[in-house]
Scaffold this active site. Structure first.
Site, PDB file in Angstrom:
ATOM      1  N   GLU A  81       0.735  -1.166  -0.122  1.00 60.27           N
ATOM      2  CA  GLU A  81      -0.022   0.024   0.127  1.00 60.27           C
ATOM      3  C   GLU A  81       0.602   1.372   0.051  1.00 60.27           C
ATOM      4  O   GLU A  81       0.595   2.280  -0.751  1.00 60.27           O
ATOM      5  CB  GLU A  81      -0.903  -0.036   1.321  1.00 60.27           C
ATOM      6  CG  GLU A  81      -1.913  -1.043   1.346  1.00 60.27           C
ATOM      7  CD  GLU A  81      -3.197  -0.351   0.152  1.00 60.27           C
ATOM      8  OE1 GLU A  81      -3.294   0.673  -0.065  1.00 60.27           O
ATOM      9  OE2 GLU A  81      -3.858  -1.299  -0.621  1.00 60.27           O
ATOM     10  N   THR A 138      -1.409 -12.336  -9.034  1.00 61.72           N
ATOM     11  CA  THR A 138      -0.250 -13.661  -8.213  1.00 61.72           C
ATOM     12  C   THR A 138      -0.595 -13.526  -6.829  1.00 61.72           C
ATOM     13  O   THR A 138       0.008 -14.278  -6.060  1.00 61.72           O
ATOM     14  CB  THR A 138       1.387 -13.285  -8.428  1.00 61.72           C
ATOM     15  OG1 THR A 138       1.492 -11.951  -7.593  1.00 61.72           O
ATOM     16  CG2 THR A 138       1.673 -12.895  -9.825  1.00 61.72           C
ATOM     17  N   LYS A 151     -11.773  -1.303 -11.755  1.00 59.76           N
ATOM     18  CA  LYS A 151     -11.501  -0.034 -11.318  1.00 59.76           C
ATOM     19  C   LYS A 151      -9.882   0.043 -10.930  1.00 59.76           C
ATOM     20  O   LYS A 151      -9.187  -1.237 -10.865  1.00 59.76           O
ATOM     21  CB  LYS A 151     -12.069   0.002  -9.696  1.00 59.76           C
ATOM     22  CG  LYS A 151     -13.559   0.052  -9.798  1.00 59.76           C
ATOM     23  CD  LYS A 151     -14.122   0.209  -8.423  1.00 59.76           C
ATOM     24  CE  LYS A 151     -13.991  -0.844  -7.537  1.00 59.76           C
ATOM     25  NZ  LYS A 151     -14.658  -0.253  -6.316  1.00 59.76           N
ATOM     26  N   LYS A 160      -7.495   5.972   0.772  1.00 66.01           N
ATOM     27  CA  LYS A 160      -7.347   4.918  -0.107  1.00 66.01           C
ATOM     28  C   LYS A 160      -8.120   5.169  -1.312  1.00 66.01           C
ATOM     29  O   LYS A 160      -9.208   5.768  -1.306  1.00 66.01           O
ATOM     30  CB  LYS A 160      -7.909   3.581   0.659  1.00 66.01           C
ATOM     31  CG  LYS A 160      -6.903   3.031   1.662  1.00 66.01           C
ATOM     32  CD  LYS A 160      -7.269   1.854   2.260  1.00 66.01           C
ATOM     33  CE  LYS A 160      -7.587   0.519   1.058  1.00 66.01           C
ATOM     34  NZ  LYS A 160      -6.429   0.324   0.350  1.00 66.01           N
ATOM     35  N   LEU A 179       0.120 -19.080  -6.288  1.00 67.12           N
ATOM     36  CA  LEU A 179      -0.501 -19.222  -5.081  1.00 67.12           C
ATOM     37  C   LEU A 179       0.562 -19.734  -4.008  1.00 67.12           C
ATOM     38  O   LEU A 179       0.669 -19.255  -2.928  1.00 67.12           O
ATOM     39  CB  LEU A 179      -2.009 -19.897  -4.953  1.00 67.12           C
ATOM     40  CG  LEU A 179      -2.919 -19.001  -5.815  1.00 67.12           C
ATOM     41  CD1 LEU A 179      -4.383 -19.615  -5.473  1.00 67.12           C
ATOM     42  CD2 LEU A 179      -2.898 -17.534  -5.583  1.00 67.12           C
ATOM     43  N   GLU A 193     -11.804 -12.134   1.800  1.00 70.31           N
ATOM     44  CA  GLU A 193     -12.737 -11.823   0.770  1.00 70.31           C
ATOM     45  C   GLU A 193     -13.428 -12.988   0.293  1.00 70.31           C
ATOM     46  O   GLU A 193     -14.767 -12.540  -0.103  1.00 70.31           O
ATOM     47  CB  GLU A 193     -11.909 -11.210  -0.359  1.00 70.31           C
ATOM     48  CG  GLU A 193     -11.252  -9.738  -0.134  1.00 70.31           C
ATOM     49  CD  GLU A 193     -12.130  -8.853  -0.061  1.00 70.31           C
ATOM     50  OE1 GLU A 193     -13.347  -8.914  -0.410  1.00 70.31           O
ATOM     51  OE2 GLU A 193     -11.722  -7.561  -0.159  1.00 70.31           O
TER      52      GLU A 193
END
Length: 382
Positions: A81, A138, A151, A160, A179, A193
């Protein structure tokens, strides 16, 4: 008397069409899936790769382009981030200017997590007013969520995704081979999620997670049950996104877990990954839904039990009703004047609330602490 105004009306629609393709062993020498996009004759590709991915897979990626005769400019991006900034975009644009590409025939390729694909998509939407791009997620978060839609954005002014655009990719290529190289924490970050989708829209997915989620996580989703979970999550996510790609409708089920988490993640970015903040939001929302009588006690208990069974570890110490309230106020602006907060009304069922109060949040936090403390299946600390 003034002359009547002259008006020219312009009405246009931009078609959106892209494929999400599962392509195992994407960078194996025999796999030519990437060659289906863009020109082959004199092909040039500007490729942005996450630094961690480059360490694990850089040689195979570089070799693949060489074996297929594609002139490539590989740029390593640190990810995270803290690198989701305008400065990062400017650095990529400067690199692009040193490696001329055709505006329509040489798609930019982003290989990395959700932060990287967001940044590259934003660059692609801006560079020469738009060039094509391909996403190769990834991380599990990117695989089942962040890379699937249109988006793009970067963080700005302490917020953010404050700057961004809607930019459809040319394609999203999913390779599950990435993974197993993920740290467990980042794998669980994406699982949060999947839990979101299961709770708010897919009772069958929730049951799959109950039955096979823990074993699938242990296998990095390389087992048949894990593959089925990922496929169902991707299909469900796309079913929600496709009719509303440009978010004309602001009441979105996929915003479950993304109301209070916005403020928590912004304030505690050094402690919380995105999915971890979403999980906290989910648990607060389940508590509010239970307090309101929207969610039966048995269903709430199943959610808490699933979190424990999957080995998720919500850090309740960061919960702060003041921060979450201000996050809700910001989301009201983002959602055009209404809260539009998705809430579970049963496993796999959703309602939208517009009247959550500060008092409810103040009551939900200690109630959630008490609930978690009493439930020995949940781990209190990461």
């Amino acid at each position: 008397m003034s002359a009547p105004a002259t008006r020219w009306q312009v009405r246009a629609q931009r078609p959106v069409a892209y494929d999400v393709l599962k392509t195992p062993a994407l960078f194996a020498p025999h796999n030519d899936a990437l060659l289906a996009f863009g020109r082959r004759e004199g092909a040039r590709r500007f490729v942005v790769v996450d630094a961690n991915v480059m360490r694990h897979h850089g040689a195979a990626i570089r070799d693949w382009f060489g074996q297929h005769g594609v002139e490539v400019h590989l740029v390593t991006h640190p990810g995270g981030e803290e690198c989701k900034t305008l400065e990062a975009c400017q650095d990529l644009v400067c690199e692009l200017d040193t490696f001329p590409i055709h505006r329509r025939d040489d798609p930019i390729i982003a290989i990395g997590g959700g932060v990287l694909t967001d940044v590259v998509a934003f660059v692609a939407s801006s560079y020469r007013r738009g060039v094509p791009h391909i996403k190769v997620p990834t991380t599990l978060m990117g695989y089942i969520d962040a890379a699937l839609g249109i988006k793009a954005g970067v963080n700005f002014n302490g917020n953010k995704n404050r700057l961004g655009s809607f930019e459809p990719p040319q394609a999203v290529l999913l390779d599950p081979a990435f993974l197993p190289s993920l740290p467990r924490r980042h794998l669980l970050n994406g699982v949060c999620e999947i839990v979101k989708l299961a709770v708010i829209r897919d009772r069958a997915l929730f049951a799959q997670l109950e039955a096979d989620g823990a074993a699938s996580i242990a296998a990095c989703f390389a087992n048949p049950a894990g593959e089925a979970i990922l496929d169902r999550a991707i299909g469900g996510m796309l079913e929600e996104l496709a009719p509303n790609l440009f978010e004309e409708e602001l009441a979105r089920k996929v915003d479950f877990g993304h109301t209070f988490s916005y403020g928590l993640e912004t304030r505690h970015g050094e402690r919380l990954l995105h999915g971890e903040a979403v999980l906290l939001d989910i648990l607060v929302s389940v508590q509010i839904a239970r307090q309101r009588g929207l969610l039966a006690g048995d269903d709430a208990a199943r959610v808490f039990a699933l979190v424990g069974r999957l080995g998720l570890a919500p850090d309740l110490r960061v919960l702060d009703s003041g921060t979450m309230w201000h996050s809700l106020l910001d989301r009201i602006e983002h959602r055009n004047g209404q809260q539009r907060v998705p809430m579970p009304a049963g496993i796999g069922q959703c309602v939208f609330l517009n009247d959550i109060t500060r008092r409810e949040l103040d009551a939900a936090v200690p109630a959630l602490h008490a609930r978690i403390k009493a439930d020995h299946e949940l781990v209190l600390e990461c």
